[in-house]
Design an enzyme around this catalytic site. Structure first.
Site, mmCIF file in Angstrom:
data_model
loop_
_atom_site.group_PDB
_atom_site.id
_atom_site.type_symbol
_atom_site.label_atom_id
_atom_site.label_comp_id
_atom_site.label_asym_id
_atom_site.label_seq_id
_atom_site.Cartn_x
_atom_site.Cartn_y
_atom_site.Cartn_z
ATOM 1 N N HIS A 213 0.787 -1.233 0.000
ATOM 2 C CA HIS A 213 0.000 0.000 0.000
ATOM 3 C C HIS A 213 0.819 1.283 0.000
ATOM 4 C CE1 HIS A 213 0.982 -0.101 4.276
ATOM 5 N NE2 HIS A 213 0.751 1.189 4.270
HETATM 6 C C1 UD1 Z 1 -1.334 5.865 6.183
HETATM 7 C C2 UD1 Z 1 0.057 6.259 6.679
HETATM 8 C C3 UD1 Z 1 1.019 5.094 6.488
HETATM 9 C C4 UD1 Z 1 0.491 3.820 7.127
HETATM 10 C C5 UD1 Z 1 -0.905 3.537 6.583
HETATM 11 C C6 UD1 Z 1 -1.502 2.304 7.228
HETATM 12 C C7 UD1 Z 1 0.554 8.663 6.382
HETATM 13 C C8 UD1 Z 1 1.359 9.638 5.629
HETATM 14 N N1 UD1 Z 1 0.595 7.388 5.937
HETATM 15 O O1 UD1 Z 1 -1.230 5.672 4.780
HETATM 16 O O2 UD1 Z 1 2.242 5.409 7.095
HETATM 17 O O3 UD1 Z 1 1.338 2.750 6.807
HETATM 18 O O4 UD1 Z 1 -1.749 4.668 6.839
HETATM 19 O O5 UD1 Z 1 -2.659 1.908 6.588
HETATM 20 O O6 UD1 Z 1 -0.087 9.020 7.326
HETATM 21 N N2 UD1 Z 1 -8.767 5.499 2.220
HETATM 22 C C9 UD1 Z 1 -10.057 5.004 2.218
HETATM 23 N N3 UD1 Z 1 -10.614 4.639 3.410
HETATM 24 C C10 UD1 Z 1 -9.954 4.717 4.578
HETATM 25 C C11 UD1 Z 1 -8.643 5.227 4.579
HETATM 26 C C12 UD1 Z 1 -8.063 5.605 3.388
HETATM 27 O O7 UD1 Z 1 -10.688 4.904 1.187
HETATM 28 O O8 UD1 Z 1 -10.515 4.337 5.618
HETATM 29 C C13 UD1 Z 1 -8.132 5.857 0.929
HETATM 30 C C14 UD1 Z 1 -8.372 7.269 0.508
HETATM 31 O O9 UD1 Z 1 -8.616 7.252 -0.867
HETATM 32 C C15 UD1 Z 1 -7.062 7.960 0.776
HETATM 33 C C16 UD1 Z 1 -6.038 6.837 0.622
HETATM 34 O O10 UD1 Z 1 -6.731 5.667 1.020
HETATM 35 O O11 UD1 Z 1 -6.835 9.019 -0.087
HETATM 36 C C17 UD1 Z 1 -4.813 7.031 1.465
HETATM 37 O O12 UD1 Z 1 -5.152 7.146 2.834
HETATM 38 P P1 UD1 Z 1 -4.234 7.966 3.903
HETATM 39 O O13 UD1 Z 1 -4.777 7.810 5.234
HETATM 40 O O14 UD1 Z 1 -4.006 9.349 3.396
HETATM 41 O O15 UD1 Z 1 -2.838 7.243 3.832
HETATM 42 P P2 UD1 Z 1 -2.501 5.693 3.820
HETATM 43 O O16 UD1 Z 1 -2.033 5.383 2.453
HETATM 44 O O17 UD1 Z 1 -3.569 4.843 4.406
#
Ligand code: UD1
Length: 365
Positions: A213
């Site tokens: 991811h």
């Molecule tokens: C975040 C952390 C990463 C960690 C990961 C664990 C940062 C910079 N990164 O990354 O270090 O390893 O969490 O999972 O904080 N989304 C959903 N539903 C959710 C959550 C996210 O659809 O419940 C999607 C959204 O489109 C979003 C993308 O995932 O834009 C990324 O989510 P985000 O929380 O920004 O970062 P992660 O990639 O999950």
């Protein structure tokens, strides 16, 4: 009772908070703040339910966005909570945007910051996590490190005051919830998995478990295609719970290549994940937490990254790094020999939270 505000927001932080909150609440009043960074049922709620984490006192509902937008929204909303609650200290975990936002909001209004999982470094400033870690450590008053290497990293940056190696709170969680995992048999877990799948592959009795991811592996389709092509070549099915950030990309790769050997499914809860990890032939991942959980559960791991913060796992090839390229991943999963005798209990005995409580009891009076 002294009051601590804890800020969590992303999946790995729920696991860490589960281990610590249970112990912390014996002696402190804890106010739990969920930033809302992760918000889907199977990215967030399921962890609170399964791990019996107390319901958050505040859910800030920040959700997704660019780094600046997400972090800025969190900063403003966390500050409001801190001003209202007037805690004696704030706890943050790990390296996500929620970590940095919590720490920064607190220090600006002179609330001491406690960082759990301090001192990890990859040396790669292109990772948002590396930036978050370095800045959070720099403004923390108390730093709880999971390993001796982490203590040394902080020392090299001139941070030596109130630095403690307490072991890893994720190890606490693996040992504690691992005991619950053993209450069910393999049929139970397989049925649960089938309910999460979204392609037609069958599981079989032996599998690899994969999660991918990180931004560096999921920012363009070429990389994920290389990774999935390696999975397609392997000799057993690959169970691949798909993180929401990867879903669109994976779906377009599936449309193009129609993979047969990969069992794609929705993200799983923590206990299911422990089961499929413990019984996997190997894990393939770019997650920080999973590398270490694999190490603790004696499952060999291939990490699709150029470096790891968890350098201890590399001994004896128990964890081995791979480039995001088909041949390299395939070769390392299929051919690496592992020397289990190199293993040491680097992450503690599952008593990190107890040690943290003892130290905080002495510091916050
Ligand atoms: C975040 C952390 C990463 C960690 C990961 C664990 C940062 C910079 N990164 O990354 O270090 O390893 O969490 O999972 O904080 N989304 C959903 N539903 C959710 C959550 C996210 O659809 O419940 C999607 C959204 O489109 C979003 C993308 O995932 O834009 C990324 O989510 P985000 O929380 O920004 O970062 P992660 O990639 O999950």
């Amino acid at each position: 009772m002294k009051k601590i505000v804890t800020v969590v927001g992303a999946r790995p932080q729920f696991v860490k908070a589960a281990a610590v909150s249970r112990v912390l609440r014996r002696e402190f009043e804890e106010v739990l703040v969920h930033t809302g960074q992760h918000y889907d049922q199977n990215m967030s709620d399921i962890f609170f339910e399964e791990l019996s984490i107390p319901k958050p006192d505040y859910n800030l509902g920040v959700g997704s966005g660019s780094h600046a937008h997400q972090t800025a929204e969190m900063l403003m909303r966390i500050e409001d909570v801190l001003i209202k609650e007037k805690p004696d200290a704030l706890i943050v975990y790990g390296d996500t945007n929620s970590t940095l936002a919590g720490a920064l909001a607190a220090i600006k209004i002179h609330i001491p910051v406690i960082h759990i999982e301090a001192g990890l470094r990859s040396g790669n400033m292109n990772m948002p996590e590396e930036v978050n870690r370095i800045l959070t450590d720099r403004i923390s008053d108390v730093l709880f490190c999971p390993t001796n290497d982490a203590v040394m990293n902080l020392k090299a940056e001139g941070i030596e005051k109130n630095v403690y190696n307490v072991g890893d709170v994720m190890c606490d969680a693996v040992l504690y919830y691992g005991a619950q995992m053993d209450k069910h048999d393999s049929e139970y877990y397989k049925n649960r998995l089938v309910s999460l799948k979204f392609n037609r592959a069958q599981i079989g009795d032996e599998w690899y478990l994969a999660t991918i991811h990180r931004a560096e592996n999921t920012d363009d389709i070429g990389k994920i295609e290389q990774i999935l092509a390696a999975f397609e070549m392997l000799d057993r099915r690959v169970i691949f719970p798909v993180h929401p950030r990867t879903k669109k990309l994976v779906e377009s790769a599936v449309d193009k290549h129609g993979y047969q050997n990969i069992f794609f499914c929705e993200p799983m809860g923590y206990i299911d994940m422990l089961y499929f990890l413990k019984h996997a032939v190997k894990a393939v991942t770019d997650s920080g937490g999973l590398q270490k959980e694999a190490y603790i559960l004696d499952t060999p791991c291939v990490t699709v990254r150029e470096q790891t913060e968890w350098v201890e796992t590399l001994g004896g090839n128990c964890n081995i790094l791979a480039h995001p390229e088909k041949e390299d991943i395939y070769r390392k999963v299929a051919e690496t020999r592992i020397d289990e005798s190199a293993k040491r209990p680097y992450y503690g005995k599952g008593d990190a939270a107890e040690k943290i409580l003892k130290i905080l009891g002495g510091l916050i009076k």
